[in-house]
Design a protein around this motif. Structure first.
Motif, PDB file in Angstrom:
ATOM      1  N   GLU A 144      67.319  53.567  48.066  1.00 42.81           N
ATOM      2  CA  GLU A 144      65.979  53.658  47.799  1.00 42.81           C
ATOM      3  C   GLU A 144      65.604  52.236  47.941  1.00 42.81           C
ATOM      4  OE1 GLU A 144      64.685  55.363  44.228  1.00 42.81           O
ATOM      5  OE2 GLU A 144      65.763  53.894  43.001  1.00 42.81           O
TER       6      GLU A 144
ATOM      7  N   ILE B 241      62.042  50.223  46.529  1.00 43.22           N
ATOM      8  CA  ILE B 241      60.727  50.097  45.754  1.00 43.22           C
ATOM      9  C   ILE B 241      60.162  48.815  45.850  1.00 43.22           C
ATOM     10  CG2 ILE B 241      60.166  50.261  43.300  1.00 43.22           C
ATOM     11  CD1 ILE B 241      62.690  51.457  42.524  1.00 43.22           C
TER      12      ILE B 241
ATOM     13  N   ARG C 262      54.401  51.716  51.953  1.00 46.93           N
ATOM     14  CA  ARG C 262      54.262  53.365  51.954  1.00 46.93           C
ATOM     15  C   ARG C 262      54.866  53.835  53.491  1.00 46.93           C
ATOM     16  NH1 ARG C 262      49.868  52.821  48.551  1.00 46.93           N
ATOM     17  NH2 ARG C 262      50.394  53.286  46.379  1.00 46.93           N
TER      18      ARG C 262
ATOM     19  N   ARG D 184      59.014  53.578  48.022  1.00 42.58           N
ATOM     20  CA  ARG D 184      58.190  53.875  46.738  1.00 42.58           C
ATOM     21  C   ARG D 184      57.261  52.623  45.927  1.00 42.58           C
ATOM     22  NH1 ARG D 184      60.151  54.745  41.423  1.00 42.58           N
ATOM     23  NH2 ARG D 184      62.201  54.801  42.374  1.00 42.58           N
TER      24      ARG D 184
END
Length: 227
Positions: free
Chosen positions: A39, A41, A56, A61
């Motif tokens: 992921e 961030i 985004r 995230r």
């Protein structure tokens, strides 16, 4: 970004007004040749440009930071991360396609809880001494200090040593604390390229003086505060 299910690795990127650099960084993450899920961030430090919108758009995230410093924003990102491994990079740092699998193999094969890798620093001849410092001098220290734009660390070990804090040379302070408690190392492969924009803007000598002053403050300011 990075497959389905729980991610094995969480990329954490502190960013404040980084609309010019962030797309290339996120695109390099998107292009990773990775066998495991991950992921991304982006911790937005109260940007006044399109940084959060760009993040985004690339599937990252966005976590709201408070703009007080990269160390604190990195820690905010770590607190919201789900991966067993945390990969801290900067908004002007691009990864090689093999970054994730090579770093995971390196820490696994050597039984490490934290690592960095060799890097390239863009910006011409003035960045060469800094690149050599990162690649050939710092790795010889014990424990080796890691630049904040290239830190790969086990999640439990990260929180056990307190994580990143805001202060002078917070990346060096964190990696030295980590290395005193856990085995760490530097992968000999060049796996990231980071911007030498500070050197281009301020010159090599002023940049070296700046970081030398920060390191002096990091080591001696706590002693002075107790006097």
């Amino acid at each position: 970004m990075g497959g389905t299910g729980e991610p094995a690795v969480s990329f954490v990127i502190p960013a404040r007004n980084e609309a010019a650099y962030l797309p290339a960084t996120l695109e390099s993450i998107r292009q990773l040749e990775a066998s495991l899920g991950y992921e991304c961030i982006v911790v937005d430090g109260q940007s006044e440009d399109e940084t959060p919108e760009i993040a985004r758009e690339y599937g990252a995230r966005v976590v709201a930071g408070n703009g007080t410093g990269q160390g604190e924003d990195r820690h905010l990102g770590a607190e919201s991360a789900a991966g067993r491994w945390l990969a801290f990079i900067d908004a002007d740092t691009r990864l090689s396609d093999a970054y994730l699998d090579r770093m995971l193999s390196f820490v696994t094969d050597h039984g490490l809880q934290g690592a960095s890798s060799r890097c390239r620093v863009s910006g011409g001849w003035r960045t060469v001494p800094i690149e050599r410092l990162f690649n050939h001098v710092l790795p010889r220290l014990s424990p080796p200090p890691f630049p904040g734009f290239n830190v790969f660390v086990d999640r439990e070990a990260y929180f056990d040593v307190g994580g990143f804090t805001t202060g002078p040379n917070e990346d060096m302070a964190f990696s030295r604390a980590l290395g005193k408690r856990y085995p760490t190392g530097v992968c000999p492969a060049v796996l990231v390229e980071t911007s030498g924009r500070r050197i281009e803007r301020d010159g090599l000598l002023r940049t070296l003086v700046y970081y030398t002053k920060l390191e002096y403050q990091r080591q001696f300011q706590p002693l002075l505060d107790r006097l």
